[in-house]
Motif scaffolding. Structure first.
Motif, short mmCIF file in Angstrom:
data_model
loop_
_atom_site.label_atom_id
_atom_site.label_comp_id
_atom_site.label_asym_id
_atom_site.label_seq_id
_atom_site.Cartn_x
_atom_site.Cartn_y
_atom_site.Cartn_z
N SER B 240 -18.62 105.00 12.62
CA SER B 240 -19.52 105.72 13.76
C SER B 240 -19.11 104.90 15.07
O SER B 240 -19.14 103.87 14.91
CB SER B 240 -20.67 105.92 13.54
OG SER B 240 -21.22 106.76 14.66
N LEU B 241 -18.57 105.75 16.11
CA LEU B 241 -18.64 105.10 17.33
C LEU B 241 -19.70 105.10 18.19
O LEU B 241 -19.80 104.56 19.25
CB LEU B 241 -17.32 105.73 18.27
CG LEU B 241 -15.91 105.66 17.50
CD1 LEU B 241 -15.02 106.60 18.06
CD2 LEU B 241 -15.54 104.06 17.50
N ILE B 242 -20.77 105.90 17.71
CA ILE B 242 -21.95 105.91 18.23
C ILE B 242 -23.07 105.26 17.61
O ILE B 242 -23.00 105.44 16.42
CB ILE B 242 -22.25 107.39 18.80
CG1 ILE B 242 -22.45 108.24 17.56
CG2 ILE B 242 -21.50 107.93 20.03
CD1 ILE B 242 -23.12 109.73 17.98
N ARG B 256 -15.51 102.21 23.30
CA ARG B 256 -15.57 101.77 22.04
C ARG B 256 -14.54 101.88 20.97
O ARG B 256 -14.06 101.25 20.11
CB ARG B 256 -16.85 102.38 21.44
CG ARG B 256 -17.89 101.26 21.25
CD ARG B 256 -19.28 101.78 20.79
NE ARG B 256 -20.32 101.63 21.55
CZ ARG B 256 -21.51 102.21 21.34
NH1 ARG B 256 -21.67 103.22 20.87
NH2 ARG B 256 -22.41 101.77 22.35
N LEU B 257 -13.84 103.41 21.33
CA LEU B 257 -12.87 103.55 20.47
C LEU B 257 -11.61 102.74 20.72
O LEU B 257 -10.87 102.18 19.76
CB LEU B 257 -12.48 105.17 20.79
CG LEU B 257 -11.15 105.58 20.07
CD1 LEU B 257 -11.21 105.61 18.70
CD2 LEU B 257 -10.76 106.93 20.60
N LEU B 258 -11.34 102.40 22.05
CA LEU B 258 -10.28 101.38 22.18
C LEU B 258 -10.55 99.98 21.63
O LEU B 258 -9.60 99.48 21.04
CB LEU B 258 -10.11 101.57 23.68
CG LEU B 258 -9.37 102.79 24.59
CD1 LEU B 258 -9.29 102.21 26.11
CD2 LEU B 258 -8.20 103.04 23.81
N THR B 259 -11.75 99.49 21.81
CA THR B 259 -12.03 98.39 21.14
C THR B 259 -11.87 98.45 19.90
O THR B 259 -11.17 97.41 19.02
CB THR B 259 -13.46 97.99 21.34
OG1 THR B 259 -13.63 98.16 22.78
CG2 THR B 259 -13.73 96.50 21.23
N ARG B 260 -12.16 99.31 18.97
CA ARG B 260 -12.06 99.32 17.58
C ARG B 260 -10.63 99.59 17.19
O ARG B 260 -10.10 99.13 16.03
CB ARG B 260 -12.80 100.82 17.19
CG ARG B 260 -13.10 100.74 15.64
CD ARG B 260 -14.05 99.52 14.98
NE ARG B 260 -13.76 99.38 13.60
CZ ARG B 260 -12.62 98.72 13.07
NH1 ARG B 260 -12.02 98.29 13.63
NH2 ARG B 260 -12.78 98.64 11.78
N LEU B 261 -9.85 100.27 18.07
CA LEU B 261 -8.41 100.33 17.69
C LEU B 261 -7.78 98.95 17.94
O LEU B 261 -6.98 98.60 17.10
CB LEU B 261 -7.69 101.57 18.61
CG LEU B 261 -8.21 102.82 18.38
CD1 LEU B 261 -7.66 103.80 19.37
CD2 LEU B 261 -7.57 103.22 16.99
#
Lengths: 258, 855
Positions: B240-242, B256-261
């Motif tokens: 989950s991103l949230i 957060r998505l960018l960081t995760r990617l």
């Protein structure tokens, strides 16, 4: 369309008819614009299969007007036909149109529009008003034009409308094939915002005055009419889910208009 | 021989040296079957050597003939794939062994020639292929249809022995597939011997309808299913991103998505990121590059509106390991060989188990390696969707495929294509069509009415309108002449129109964006429709402010400032019916676990679904919030939640039902028709997975009795039809159908598009055709498509028959479940009020009580 059309009063004795026409009783003249006869043949020429309909719809639209029996001349303020290219079928439709008017004792006069090629008069003057198509600028003080195809399109309801002011009348397209320019939008052409124009929208048998065109968008937004375009300056880039959903629902309604 | 069955001579020698471990299961199964000229459907996971399984015994036979000096330079095999890039990929993958075999035999050039014919093929290469056909022709359904329409190709088909359809599961449930199935039958009728058909698929279940689609009702097809050798199913991680205590805020979630990617890309050698839409693909690529200034070229974008050579460069670079990550919309979903990606990241939901498996299968595209996927969810609803999707994908629960039966728009296009190739006989063509998989049950009456439509002969119902004597014909631009059971094209213009408009892919229209007096690019119409003045969007790396939409033209101003993110958390709201039901089950099961304490829920999520604590807290928070604000809808309950909409006290009713979208669509149409009739006013309906919402007119409040009547199972079908008629669905569908049938040309001659574009088709042509000919075949196709493809009235009715208890709850605001699943959908008005009275009502509201009546 009902036979019982009630006419609304316009400037200088012009009467506004729900069929998308204006009538001057003393001059015994009716004016319509943007009939675009032969629309289907033009579409067919570029490859579309379409049922014939323009002539029939045009005559049906005029039927109620002629039954009022108050005009001997019908002026078409430009774009009687869809295309100036030679087309036997379009010519047949124009001839049938003239014959139909003739049999009712009405004479057709054409003003030159951008779709007409060379057939038509540059301008016709009736009761001090100059009828032109409106695709080129004209300096007369009182003008009747077509060309813009104004429609009122809000909350999924769409209606042709006549824009009328003391020195300018803008007629809607008589054909239903034209896409139309929405008077409820925030940004309007300059010549719609000047001339103190009021918006008269047509139901089947009467005209409804929606008030001044230049403030229409604001008033619709103020009355918070569902589906009216939103107030400018609002960004959809907002944060929390809930407000985003409300925004999208408004957008959805807007897009659901035909 | 025993280790490499049925292959002979140089082909066997090459295979043994190239693959010392011997053939995969798929290859072992397929080669003898194909060598024996038996029609074959080969189902085998990605990365199990399907390409060689299909081609090698064909190449073996060609080499046999070559060595016996009997190989003639004629066309033997047609290979069709739904993707152009897949075709080029296959060409590369075949050229390698052919080249090796050639070298082994010390030949100057390979005796077996391969040619690729797609929309990207240059004119000179097209001529070369036509004058000198290859042994193996690689093409797409659209290009094949074009070739079939050309008389010069007619004699080439005579020598065909094999037809290969790759990624057949992607074609079966589509009109493209229906079109291809007729093309296959035309190929068969033009070749001397009925060619052997080979279908290839990574996922399909059940196989029977796919096999029947491939060979039609008159032939037999062997279904060969191979499993992946030496590895388990995919491993899919959901994150989950949230967090549980935050509202989804797009800016934050996106960062957060960018960081995760970035982490994922850093941890793996190559990563494929699926972003669902082109706009989002561009955005992610751009931002990942910006954060990696040292080596921005290590991240690339791949989507279907990119230039073809650029796409191919990206594919090659990925295969060579020259780039670290590629971000794609959906274009890398099908089997383009991109080498060994280590991880597939899915941003948002893939929508179905089949797509999930395809995407995850991109990582570990090598025999013996198990695919790895990561699903990232940006909202609680997406998270729940991701959990059930991953779970079903790991269990291999692929959705069943339903072929489209007898689509009349596809038929019209095919009939024109046939006429382009030469004069036709109605009886022969009808017999041919009935042998194809997609037209097996076509009725002669339907066939004849489509011919009448193309000939401009459809008659009006009596009394509709009487053309006066000598009047112009009733339909413009007929395509064919038709005399005594024979027909052909009217003019060469029809042939040009066909060539410029061939195909059944109904892409949404695009709008040109004009800023500062010049065109700066295109936007999808559906996206442009939703923009409001002042909204900002990105195009070609620049930010623009939306001013207004004028037909097909978007007027915009260049603007600075932070542009809006493209919509993304709910870009793909739709789930397959199976997954929607899984989500409904999951919600109930999760609530049951939660009733035993939050530790029980966390344990259940971790052990059954492999979910981490961040994600399980999000699920817990969602379930708790729903229980607090309303209740969890179980399977025997129809939960109806009433809440104010914020507009004139209009009330929204959210209906929760444990059904997929097609069944929900039926229920929504029927209930809105029943309530609309009762109140005589328009109702807005929003249709989603797991429920629908009705926005009632001002001053209307529904009682329990109203709801009971609205959700009554009897005479459901009639009310579904009424709800369809009063909405916009058929007109919208008709637009695509008219384009596929070539009734209106998407690409008219001279490239000049009409103002209003395809909107005119929905707004004007649809009612005109309805008035002129109510039994028009394209109107019947519209009805078929709506009733069979869009709606599932049977499931809806069956559920109502179980007499679910109707629970009405009045809330201050929409419940968390309603927000998550139902209210994000777009609303469509269902009309019960006449346009005149609607206009009068609006007028009355605007001017207040005092109306200015005309004199």
């Amino acid at each position: 369309m009902s036979d019982q059309q009630s006419l609304a009063p316009g400037p200088d004795g012009w009467l506004l008819a729900p069929a998308g026409a204006i009538i001057h009783r003393e001059a015994r003249v009716a004016v319509i614009a943007d009939v675009h006869l032969g629309y289907e043949w033009s579409r067919g020429h570029s490859g579309d299969i379409v049922p014939a309909h323009s002539l029939r719809e045009t005559l049906a639209g005029l039927e109620g007007l002629t039954s009022l029996g108050c005009f001997h001349q019908l002026m078409v303020a430009g774009d009687l036909v869809e295309s100036p290219l030679p087309c036997r079928k379009t010519e047949h439709d124009v001839a049938a149109f003239e014959q139909w008017l003739d049999s009712r004792g009405i004479r057709l006069r054409r003003v030159l529009g951008n779709h007409d090629g060379t057939r038509g008069e540059k301008a016709i003057v009736v009761a001090g008003w100059t009828i032109v198509h409106g695709h080129v600028k004209h300096r007369a003080s009182k003008l009747i034009t077509g060309h813009d195809h104004p429609v009122l399109s809000i909350a999924g309801v769409r209606s042709r409308c006549i824009l009328a002011g003391p020195s300018r009348i803008i007629l809607p397209a008589f054909t239903s094939n034209a896409a139309g320019r929405n008077v409820a939008e925030a940004t309007l052409p300059k010549h719609w915002r000047n001339h103190d124009l009021e918006c008269w929208a047509a139901t089947g048998n009467r005209m409804l005055n929606f008030g001044r065109v230049d403030s229409l968008h604001e008033r619709l937004a103020g009355a918070a009419i569902a589906g009216a375009p939103a107030v400018p300056g609002r960004s959809s880039n907002s944060g929390p889910t809930r407000s985003r959903i409300v925004l999208r629902r408004q957008g959805a309604r807007k897009s659901s208009q035909p | 021989m025993s280790s490499v069955p049925t292959l002979t001579g140089p082909v066997r020698d090459w295979f043994q040296s190239a693959y010392p471990d011997g053939p995969t299961e798929a290859q072992r199964l397929a080669w003898p079957n194909i060598a024996a000229d038996r029609h074959t459907l080969l189902v085998s996971p990605t990365g199990t050597g399907k390409t060689l399984a299909a081609f090698l015994s064909i190449i073996d036979r060609l080499y046999d003939q070559h060595l016996a000096n009997k190989l003639t330079p004629t066309l033997r095999c047609v290979y069709v794939s739904p993707l152009r890039s897949l075709g080029y990929d296959i060409e590369r993958n075949l050229n390698a062994p052919l080249d090796a075999i050639r070298a082994q035999l010390e030949l100057e050039s390979s005796p077996i020639r391969i040619g690729v014919r797609t929309g990207d093929t240059s004119a000179s290469l097209r001529r070369k292929l036509r004058d000198n056909p290859p042994h193996i022709l690689i093409t797409t359904p659209e290009s094949l249809s074009l070739l079939l329409s050309q008389p010069v190709w007619r004699s080439h088909w005579n020598s065909l022995t094999h037809l290969i359809v790759d990624e057949i599961h992607a074609l079966v449930p589509t009109k493209r597939g229906a079109d291809l199935s007729v093309s296959l039958e035309r190929l068969a009728s033009l070749s001397a011997n009925d060619p052997t058909r080979i279908g290839l698929s990574a996922t399909c279940n059940p196989t029977a309808p796919v096999a029947e689609y491939l060979v039609g009702p008159t032939r037999k097809c062997d279904v060969l299913e191979a499993s992946r050798t030496g590895s388990q199913g995919p491993s899919i991680d959901v994150q989950s991103l949230i967090a549980h205590d935050e509202e989804p805020y797009r800016g934050l979630t996106y960062r957060r998505l960018l960081t995760r990617l970035k982490t994922a890309i850093g941890q793996n050698r190559t990563t494929v990121v699926f972003a669902n839409t082109r706009a989002f693909t561009e955005k992610i690529t751009h931002d990942l590059r910006a954060e990696n200034p040292l080596n921005p070229e290590s991240i690339a974008a791949h989507h279907s509106s990119l230039d073809a050579t650029r796409r191919r460069t990206v594919e090659a670079a990925l295969k060579e390991g020259a780039i670290r990550a590629v971000v794609t919309s959906t274009s890398l979903e099908l089997g383009v060989d991109i080498g060994q990606a280590d991880l597939s990241v899915l941003v948002g939901l893939p929508g179905s188990v089949a797509r999930c498996l395809q995407r995850v299968g991109r990582a570990g595209h090598q025999p013996g390696q198990s695919p790895r996927g990561l699903l990232l969810a940006a909202s609680p609803a997406e998270l729940v969707g991701a959990i059930v999707t991953a779970h079903a994908a790991q269990a291999g629960a692929v959705e069943p495929l339903r072929p489209i039966c007898n689509p009349l728009d596809v038929l019209a296009q095919q009939l024109i294509g046939m006429a382009c190739a030469g004069e036709c006989s109605s009886d022969d063509v009808f017999a041919l069509l009935r042998k194809s998989g997609s037209m097996a049950t076509l009725s002669r009456a339907d066939f004849d009415s489509v011919l009448d439509f193309l000939a401009g002969d459809l008659s009006a119902p009596s009394g509709a309108h009487e053309p006066e004597p000598g009047a112009a014909p009733q339909w413009t631009s007929p395509r064919i002449w038709k005399i005594k059971g024979r027909w052909g094209v009217r003019s060469t213009r029809v042939i040009r129109w066909f060539r410029a408009n061939v195909g059944t892919i109904t892409s949404e229209e695009s709008c040109r964006v004009i800023a500062g007096g010049r065109c700066v690019g295109m936007l999808e119409s559906a996206y442009a429709d939703r923009l409001m003045p002042g909204d900002r969007f990105v195009l070609d790396g620049h930010s623009f402010e939306f001013r207004r939409l004028d037909g097909p033209i978007v007027h915009a101003n260049a603007s600075g400032g932070e542009p809006a993110l493209p919509r993304w958390s709910s870009d793909r709201q739709g789930l397959s019916a199976e997954l929607a039901r899984d989500v409904a089950h999951f919600r109930v099961a999760a609530a049951e676990q939660l009733s035993q304490g939050s530790a029980a829920l966390t344990y259940w999520l971790r052990h059954t679904f492999g979910i981490d604590s961040v994600a399980s807290n999000v699920v817990r928070a969602l379930i708790e919030a729903q229980e607090r604000e309303s209740e969890i809808p179980t399977h025997d309950v129809l939960l109806v939640e009433e809440s104010p909409s914020g507009e004139f006290g209009r009330l929204i009713y959210a209906f929760h039902a444990p059904l997929g979208r097609a069944a929900i669509e039926a229920l929504a149409r029927a209930t809105s028709a029943r309530l609309g009739r009762k109140f005589g006013r328009d109702i807005e309906v929003a249709i989603a997975d797991l429920g629908w919402a009705l926005t009632m007119p001002e001053g209307v409040r529904l009682s329990r009795e109203d709801l009971a009547v609205a959700c009554e199972p009897s005479s459901l079908m009639g009310d579904v039809l009424d709800g369809i008629d009063r909405g916009e669905l058929p007109a919208r569908r008709f637009r695509h159908i008219a384009a596929t049938a070539l009734m209106v040309l998407r690409n008219p001659e001279g490239g000049r598009k009409r103002v209003g574009g395809m909107h005119w088709v929905s707004r004007r042509l649809y009612p005109l055709v309805k008035a002129a000919c109510p039994s028009h075949p394209l109107l019947r196709e519209t009805e078929r498509e709506v009733l069979e493809d869009c709606l599932d009235t049977r499931s809806a009715h069956a559920w109502l028959e179980t007499a679910p208890e109707i629970r009405l709850r009045s809330l201050h605001e929409p419940s968390p479940f309603a927000v998550a699943w139902i209210l994000a959908s777009e609303a469509e008005p269902i009309r019960f009020e006449s346009a005149d009275s609607a206009l009068e009502r609006l007028h009355a509201r605007l001017v207040g009580a005092v109306e200015r009546r005309p004199a």
